[in-house]
Write a protein that holds these residues in place. Sequence first.
Motif, PDB file in Angstrom:
ATOM      1  N   GLU A 282       1.303 -16.439 -15.021  1.00 52.58           N
ATOM      2  CA  GLU A 282       0.788 -16.885 -13.664  1.00 52.58           C
ATOM      3  C   GLU A 282       1.944 -16.110 -13.206  1.00 52.58           C
ATOM      4  O   GLU A 282       1.314 -16.932 -11.795  1.00 52.58           O
ATOM      5  CB  GLU A 282       2.047 -18.233 -14.086  1.00 52.58           C
ATOM      6  CG  GLU A 282       0.640 -19.140 -15.197  1.00 52.58           C
ATOM      7  CD  GLU A 282      -0.819 -20.364 -14.779  1.00 52.58           C
ATOM      8  OE1 GLU A 282      -0.565 -19.825 -13.581  1.00 52.58           O
ATOM      9  OE2 GLU A 282      -1.407 -19.848 -15.170  1.00 52.58           O
ATOM     10  N   ARG A 283       2.950 -15.525 -13.273  1.00 55.77           N
ATOM     11  CA  ARG A 283       3.837 -15.504 -11.866  1.00 55.77           C
ATOM     12  C   ARG A 283       2.504 -13.942 -11.152  1.00 55.77           C
ATOM     13  O   ARG A 283       3.793 -13.046 -10.306  1.00 55.77           O
ATOM     14  CB  ARG A 283       4.741 -14.980 -12.790  1.00 55.77           C
ATOM     15  CG  ARG A 283       5.027 -16.207 -13.220  1.00 55.77           C
ATOM     16  CD  ARG A 283       6.335 -16.300 -13.771  1.00 55.77           C
ATOM     17  NE  ARG A 283       7.823 -15.374 -12.618  1.00 55.77           N
ATOM     18  CZ  ARG A 283       8.931 -15.356 -13.289  1.00 55.77           C
ATOM     19  NH1 ARG A 283      10.017 -15.995 -14.344  1.00 55.77           N
ATOM     20  NH2 ARG A 283       9.705 -15.316 -11.969  1.00 55.77           N
ATOM     21  N   ILE A 284       1.824 -13.599 -11.752  1.00 48.58           N
ATOM     22  CA  ILE A 284       1.517 -12.649 -11.084  1.00 48.58           C
ATOM     23  C   ILE A 284       1.034 -12.478  -9.102  1.00 48.58           C
ATOM     24  O   ILE A 284       0.402 -13.876  -9.256  1.00 48.58           O
ATOM     25  CB  ILE A 284       0.081 -11.345 -11.950  1.00 48.58           C
ATOM     26  CG1 ILE A 284      -0.751 -10.133 -11.268  1.00 48.58           C
ATOM     27  CG2 ILE A 284      -1.310 -12.668 -12.027  1.00 48.58           C
ATOM     28  CD1 ILE A 284       0.755  -9.247 -12.142  1.00 48.58           C
ATOM     29  N   LEU A 285       1.075 -11.840  -9.164  1.00 52.71           N
ATOM     30  CA  LEU A 285       1.586 -11.248  -7.651  1.00 52.71           C
ATOM     31  C   LEU A 285      -0.098 -10.415  -6.792  1.00 52.71           C
ATOM     32  O   LEU A 285       0.101  -9.930  -7.768  1.00 52.71           O
ATOM     33  CB  LEU A 285       2.562 -11.081  -6.697  1.00 52.71           C
ATOM     34  CG  LEU A 285       2.186 -11.311  -4.610  1.00 52.71           C
ATOM     35  CD1 LEU A 285       2.318 -12.535  -3.929  1.00 52.71           C
ATOM     36  CD2 LEU A 285       3.624 -10.380  -4.272  1.00 52.71           C
ATOM     37  N   ILE A 286      -0.628 -11.878  -5.911  1.00 53.44           N
ATOM     38  CA  ILE A 286      -2.004 -10.803  -5.709  1.00 53.44           C
ATOM     39  C   ILE A 286      -2.237 -10.419  -4.014  1.00 53.44           C
ATOM     40  O   ILE A 286      -1.565 -11.847  -3.414  1.00 53.44           O
ATOM     41  CB  ILE A 286      -3.333 -11.603  -6.238  1.00 53.44           C
ATOM     42  CG1 ILE A 286      -3.313 -11.733  -7.742  1.00 53.44           C
ATOM     43  CG2 ILE A 286      -4.496 -10.939  -5.460  1.00 53.44           C
ATOM     44  CD1 ILE A 286      -4.432 -12.777  -8.455  1.00 53.44           C
ATOM     45  N   GLN A 287      -2.052  -9.235  -3.571  1.00 48.45           N
ATOM     46  CA  GLN A 287      -2.206  -8.963  -2.642  1.00 48.45           C
ATOM     47  C   GLN A 287      -3.284  -8.590  -1.734  1.00 48.45           C
ATOM     48  O   GLN A 287      -2.852  -7.770  -2.012  1.00 48.45           O
ATOM     49  CB  GLN A 287      -0.779  -8.132  -2.296  1.00 48.45           C
ATOM     50  CG  GLN A 287      -0.094  -7.738  -0.168  1.00 48.45           C
ATOM     51  CD  GLN A 287       0.657  -6.105  -0.158  1.00 48.45           C
ATOM     52  OE1 GLN A 287       1.822  -7.137  -0.991  1.00 48.45           O
ATOM     53  NE2 GLN A 287       0.436  -5.679   0.631  1.00 48.45           N
ATOM     54  N   PHE A 288      -4.121  -9.655  -0.847  1.00 46.36           N
ATOM     55  CA  PHE A 288      -5.108  -8.942  -0.220  1.00 46.36           C
ATOM     56  C   PHE A 288      -4.364  -8.461   0.577  1.00 46.36           C
ATOM     57  O   PHE A 288      -3.832  -8.142   1.851  1.00 46.36           O
ATOM     58  CB  PHE A 288      -5.873 -10.019   0.007  1.00 46.36           C
ATOM     59  CG  PHE A 288      -5.798 -11.571  -0.903  1.00 46.36           C
ATOM     60  CD1 PHE A 288      -6.325 -10.707  -1.919  1.00 46.36           C
ATOM     61  CD2 PHE A 288      -6.185 -12.321  -0.728  1.00 46.36           C
ATOM     62  CE1 PHE A 288      -7.178 -12.036  -3.098  1.00 46.36           C
ATOM     63  CE2 PHE A 288      -5.792 -13.353  -1.168  1.00 46.36           C
ATOM     64  CZ  PHE A 288      -6.924 -13.225  -3.358  1.00 46.36           C
ATOM     65  N   GLU A 289      -5.239  -7.522   1.127  1.00 43.44           N
ATOM     66  CA  GLU A 289      -5.352  -6.201   1.612  1.00 43.44           C
ATOM     67  C   GLU A 289      -6.258  -5.982   2.248  1.00 43.44           C
ATOM     68  O   GLU A 289      -7.663  -5.964   1.654  1.00 43.44           O
ATOM     69  CB  GLU A 289      -4.286  -4.334   1.894  1.00 43.44           C
ATOM     70  CG  GLU A 289      -3.836  -3.693   2.193  1.00 43.44           C
ATOM     71  CD  GLU A 289      -2.488  -4.673   3.517  1.00 43.44           C
ATOM     72  OE1 GLU A 289      -2.435  -4.686   4.551  1.00 43.44           O
ATOM     73  OE2 GLU A 289      -1.962  -5.257   3.314  1.00 43.44           O
ATOM     74  N   ASP A 290      -6.066  -6.144   3.956  1.00 38.24           N
ATOM     75  CA  ASP A 290      -7.750  -5.179   4.733  1.00 38.24           C
ATOM     76  C   ASP A 290      -9.495  -6.329   4.089  1.00 38.24           C
ATOM     77  O   ASP A 290     -10.190  -5.524   4.562  1.00 38.24           O
ATOM     78  CB  ASP A 290      -8.117  -3.676   4.582  1.00 38.24           C
ATOM     79  CG  ASP A 290      -7.068  -3.678   4.764  1.00 38.24           C
ATOM     80  OD1 ASP A 290      -6.250  -3.967   6.098  1.00 38.24           O
ATOM     81  OD2 ASP A 290      -6.161  -1.992   4.391  1.00 38.24           O
ATOM     82  N   PHE A 291      -9.386  -7.156   4.282  1.00 37.24           N
ATOM     83  CA  PHE A 291     -10.269  -7.788   4.197  1.00 37.24           C
ATOM     84  C   PHE A 291     -10.609  -8.355   4.974  1.00 37.24           C
ATOM     85  O   PHE A 291      -9.608  -8.801   6.312  1.00 37.24           O
ATOM     86  CB  PHE A 291     -10.041  -9.464   2.434  1.00 37.24           C
ATOM     87  CG  PHE A 291      -9.686  -9.119   1.413  1.00 37.24           C
ATOM     88  CD1 PHE A 291     -10.680  -9.371   0.634  1.00 37.24           C
ATOM     89  CD2 PHE A 291      -8.761  -8.289   1.230  1.00 37.24           C
ATOM     90  CE1 PHE A 291     -11.286  -9.101  -0.050  1.00 37.24           C
ATOM     91  CE2 PHE A 291      -8.980  -8.756  -0.453  1.00 37.24           C
ATOM     92  CZ  PHE A 291     -10.238  -8.792  -1.509  1.00 37.24           C
ATOM     93  N   ALA A 292     -12.151  -8.499   5.452  1.00 38.26           N
ATOM     94  CA  ALA A 292     -12.699  -9.002   7.242  1.00 38.26           C
ATOM     95  C   ALA A 292     -12.123  -9.960   7.308  1.00 38.26           C
ATOM     96  O   ALA A 292     -11.855 -11.054   5.917  1.00 38.26           O
ATOM     97  CB  ALA A 292     -14.230  -9.009   6.314  1.00 38.26           C
TER      98      ALA A 292
END
Length: 152
Positions: free
Chosen positions: A52-62
């Motif tokens: 649950e505590r995983i951080l997902i960083q989105f980078e360079d999505f449209a």
Amino acid sequence: ACLPVTIDVGTNNEKLLDDEFYIGLRQKRAIGQEYAELLHEFMTAVKQNYGERILIQFEDFANHNAFDLLEKYGTTHLVFNDDIQGTASVVLAGLISAMKFLGGSLADQRFLFLGAGEAGTGIAELIALEISKQTNMPLEETRKKIWLVDSK
């Protein structure tokens, strides 16, 4: 620990598809339901495997995908988009510091952005949220203090 992941959904750039040295997925870019299902499968798998505590960083999505992903997964996953949120937080910190030096408040200002990409719209939204927080004005009203101008 950080695990960088690239999600390749193809490209619509014919020049890249014809380039013998192109290392990406050689197919037209996935869109719509196919794209949404792939991202959902990824988001579900990451959370199942890392907790649950995983951080997902989105980078360079449209631009349109970036905001949609934050909205869709923001209540179920720990997500962050540096282009939208990281840049916006740094700019807002600078503006708050400037207001302390100059006097007045953010609500007294008008903001004009040249560009309406992820960073610009993220900054504009965070400024509107901060003004709303400081003044108790509805967010829709604080957005009227901000103008975004782009090539379209």
